[in-house]
Design a protein around this motif. Structure first.
Motif, PDB file in Angstrom:
ATOM      1  N   GLU A 269      63.930  71.352  58.598  1.00  0.00           N
ATOM      2  CA  GLU A 269      62.596  71.275  59.219  1.00  0.00           C
ATOM      3  C   GLU A 269      61.941  69.930  58.924  1.00  0.00           C
ATOM      4  OE1 GLU A 269      60.697  74.763  57.639  1.00  0.00           O
ATOM      5  OE2 GLU A 269      61.379  76.043  59.297  1.00  0.00           O
ATOM      6  N   GLN A 270      62.104  69.430  57.706  1.00  0.00           N
ATOM      7  CA  GLN A 270      61.535  68.123  57.375  1.00  0.00           C
ATOM      8  C   GLN A 270      62.188  67.022  58.193  1.00  0.00           C
ATOM      9  OE1 GLN A 270      62.029  67.958  53.123  1.00  0.00           O
ATOM     10  NE2 GLN A 270      60.093  69.016  52.724  1.00  0.00           N
ATOM     11  N   LEU A 271      63.504  67.122  58.360  1.00  0.00           N
ATOM     12  CA  LEU A 271      64.197  66.136  59.207  1.00  0.00           C
ATOM     13  C   LEU A 271      63.683  66.198  60.639  1.00  0.00           C
ATOM     14  CD1 LEU A 271      67.899  66.432  57.995  1.00  0.00           C
ATOM     15  CD2 LEU A 271      66.361  64.485  57.694  1.00  0.00           C
ATOM     16  N   LEU A 272      63.559  67.408  61.151  1.00  0.00           N
ATOM     17  CA  LEU A 272      63.079  67.576  62.525  1.00  0.00           C
ATOM     18  C   LEU A 272      61.639  67.084  62.673  1.00  0.00           C
ATOM     19  CD1 LEU A 272      64.557  71.069  63.459  1.00  0.00           C
ATOM     20  CD2 LEU A 272      65.324  68.823  64.238  1.00  0.00           C
ATOM     21  N   ASP A 273      60.823  67.348  61.658  1.00  0.00           N
ATOM     22  CA  ASP A 273      59.439  66.878  61.710  1.00  0.00           C
ATOM     23  C   ASP A 273      59.372  65.356  61.748  1.00  0.00           C
ATOM     24  OD1 ASP A 273      58.483  69.447  61.704  1.00  0.00           O
ATOM     25  OD2 ASP A 273      57.986  69.483  59.566  1.00  0.00           O
ATOM     26  N   GLY A 274      60.341  64.690  61.139  1.00  0.00           N
ATOM     27  CA  GLY A 274      60.337  63.228  61.107  1.00  0.00           C
ATOM     28  C   GLY A 274      60.861  62.579  62.370  1.00  0.00           C
TER      29      GLY A 274
ATOM     30  N   LYS B  12      60.100  58.799  64.196  1.00  0.00           N
ATOM     31  CA  LYS B  12      61.180  57.827  64.371  1.00  0.00           C
ATOM     32  C   LYS B  12      61.307  57.424  65.835  1.00  0.00           C
ATOM     33  CE  LYS B  12      63.840  59.243  60.348  1.00  0.00           C
ATOM     34  NZ  LYS B  12      65.052  59.866  59.840  1.00  0.00           N
ATOM     35  N   VAL B  13      61.176  58.395  66.728  1.00  0.00           N
ATOM     36  CA  VAL B  13      61.243  58.095  68.167  1.00  0.00           C
ATOM     37  C   VAL B  13      60.074  57.197  68.555  1.00  0.00           C
ATOM     38  CG1 VAL B  13      61.066  59.109  70.476  1.00  0.00           C
ATOM     39  CG2 VAL B  13      62.553  60.155  68.773  1.00  0.00           C
ATOM     40  N   ASP B  14      58.871  57.523  68.062  1.00  0.00           N
ATOM     41  CA  ASP B  14      57.701  56.687  68.348  1.00  0.00           C
ATOM     42  C   ASP B  14      57.924  55.262  67.847  1.00  0.00           C
ATOM     43  OD1 ASP B  14      56.417  58.815  69.517  1.00  0.00           O
ATOM     44  OD2 ASP B  14      55.089  59.224  67.817  1.00  0.00           O
ATOM     45  N   ASP B  15      58.494  55.128  66.645  1.00  0.00           N
ATOM     46  CA  ASP B  15      58.767  53.800  66.099  1.00  0.00           C
ATOM     47  C   ASP B  15      59.753  53.037  66.975  1.00  0.00           C
ATOM     48  OD1 ASP B  15      57.041  54.271  64.004  1.00  0.00           O
ATOM     49  OD2 ASP B  15      58.629  54.701  62.535  1.00  0.00           O
ATOM     50  N   ARG B  16      60.778  53.740  67.441  1.00  0.00           N
ATOM     51  CA  ARG B  16      61.771  53.075  68.301  1.00  0.00           C
ATOM     52  C   ARG B  16      61.155  52.662  69.629  1.00  0.00           C
ATOM     53  NH1 ARG B  16      67.561  56.155  67.443  1.00  0.00           N
ATOM     54  NH2 ARG B  16      67.789  55.580  65.261  1.00  0.00           N
ATOM     55  N   ILE B  17      60.331  53.528  70.193  1.00  0.00           N
ATOM     56  CA  ILE B  17      59.663  53.197  71.457  1.00  0.00           C
ATOM     57  C   ILE B  17      58.750  51.993  71.253  1.00  0.00           C
ATOM     58  CG2 ILE B  17      57.922  53.989  73.119  1.00  0.00           C
ATOM     59  CD1 ILE B  17      59.164  56.802  72.834  1.00  0.00           C
ATOM     60  N   THR B  18      57.981  52.006  70.169  1.00  0.00           N
ATOM     61  CA  THR B  18      57.074  50.895  69.879  1.00  0.00           C
ATOM     62  C   THR B  18      57.856  49.599  69.706  1.00  0.00           C
ATOM     63  OG1 THR B  18      55.494  52.380  68.823  1.00  0.00           O
ATOM     64  CG2 THR B  18      55.326  50.055  68.262  1.00  0.00           C
ATOM     65  N   THR B  19      58.946  49.655  68.968  1.00  0.00           N
ATOM     66  CA  THR B  19      59.765  48.460  68.751  1.00  0.00           C
ATOM     67  C   THR B  19      60.332  47.942  70.079  1.00  0.00           C
ATOM     68  OG1 THR B  19      60.344  49.221  66.529  1.00  0.00           O
ATOM     69  CG2 THR B  19      61.799  47.586  67.524  1.00  0.00           C
ATOM     70  N   ALA B  20      60.818  48.855  70.905  1.00  0.00           N
ATOM     71  CA  ALA B  20      61.380  48.449  72.205  1.00  0.00           C
ATOM     72  C   ALA B  20      60.298  47.851  73.096  1.00  0.00           C
ATOM     73  CB  ALA B  20      62.039  49.641  72.890  1.00  0.00           C
ATOM     74  N   LEU B  21      59.120  48.467  73.106  1.00  0.00           N
ATOM     75  CA  LEU B  21      58.022  47.930  73.926  1.00  0.00           C
ATOM     76  C   LEU B  21      57.583  46.558  73.432  1.00  0.00           C
ATOM     77  CD1 LEU B  21      55.769  51.056  74.564  1.00  0.00           C
ATOM     78  CD2 LEU B  21      57.049  49.745  76.245  1.00  0.00           C
ATOM     79  N   GLU B  22      57.478  46.398  72.122  1.00  0.00           N
ATOM     80  CA  GLU B  22      57.070  45.103  71.578  1.00  0.00           C
ATOM     81  C   GLU B  22      58.086  44.020  71.930  1.00  0.00           C
ATOM     82  OE1 GLU B  22      56.525  45.992  67.441  1.00  0.00           O
ATOM     83  OE2 GLU B  22      54.458  46.676  67.735  1.00  0.00           O
TER      84      GLU B  22
END
Length: 117
Positions: free
Chosen positions: A35-40, A44-54
């Motif tokens: 559950e902790q992994l899934l919660d994270g 992580k997806v948001d970070d990847r999206i942000t990095t790709a957008l930047e």
């Protein structure tokens, strides 16, 4: 089947129950870990999206800057070409022996205006 009134059988049963409780405890711990992994994952997806957008915005900014510089240089070149044509300093006008447009306008009969000779 084992007789529960048998002391050895009762002890074996208790041991199986203890093992089952241990396994259940381990499974609950594993569930919490999952559950902790899934919660994270969303973070992580948001970070990847942000990095790709930047990265994409950086590339777009650089490409836009290069395009603006190229377009600006083209505009200046066209104005310089127009200036050369108007002043008669362009090669085609010089080869043809044409006077600068400025001289043609100055010497045109309508350019003198009333009272000017």
């Amino acid at each position: 089947m084992t007789n529960v009134s048998d002391p050895n059988a009762a002890e074996e049963l208790r041991e199986v129950i203890r093992e089952a409780h241990g396994l259940l405890k381990d499974l609950r711990a594993e569930r919490r870990a999952i559950e902790q992994l899934l919660d994270g994952i969303p973070a992580k997806v948001d970070d990847r999206i942000t990095t790709a957008l930047e990265a994409g915005l950086k590339d777009l900014t650089e490409a836009t800057g290069k395009a603006i510089d190229k377009a600006t240089a083209n505009v200046f070149h066209r104005f310089e070409t127009l200036e050369a044509i108007l002043t008669g300093t362009d090669r085609a006008s010089q080869r043809a022996g044409r006077p600068p447009l400025e001289d043609l306008l100055r010497n045109h009969p309508h350019a003198k205006g009333p009272g000017r000779a």
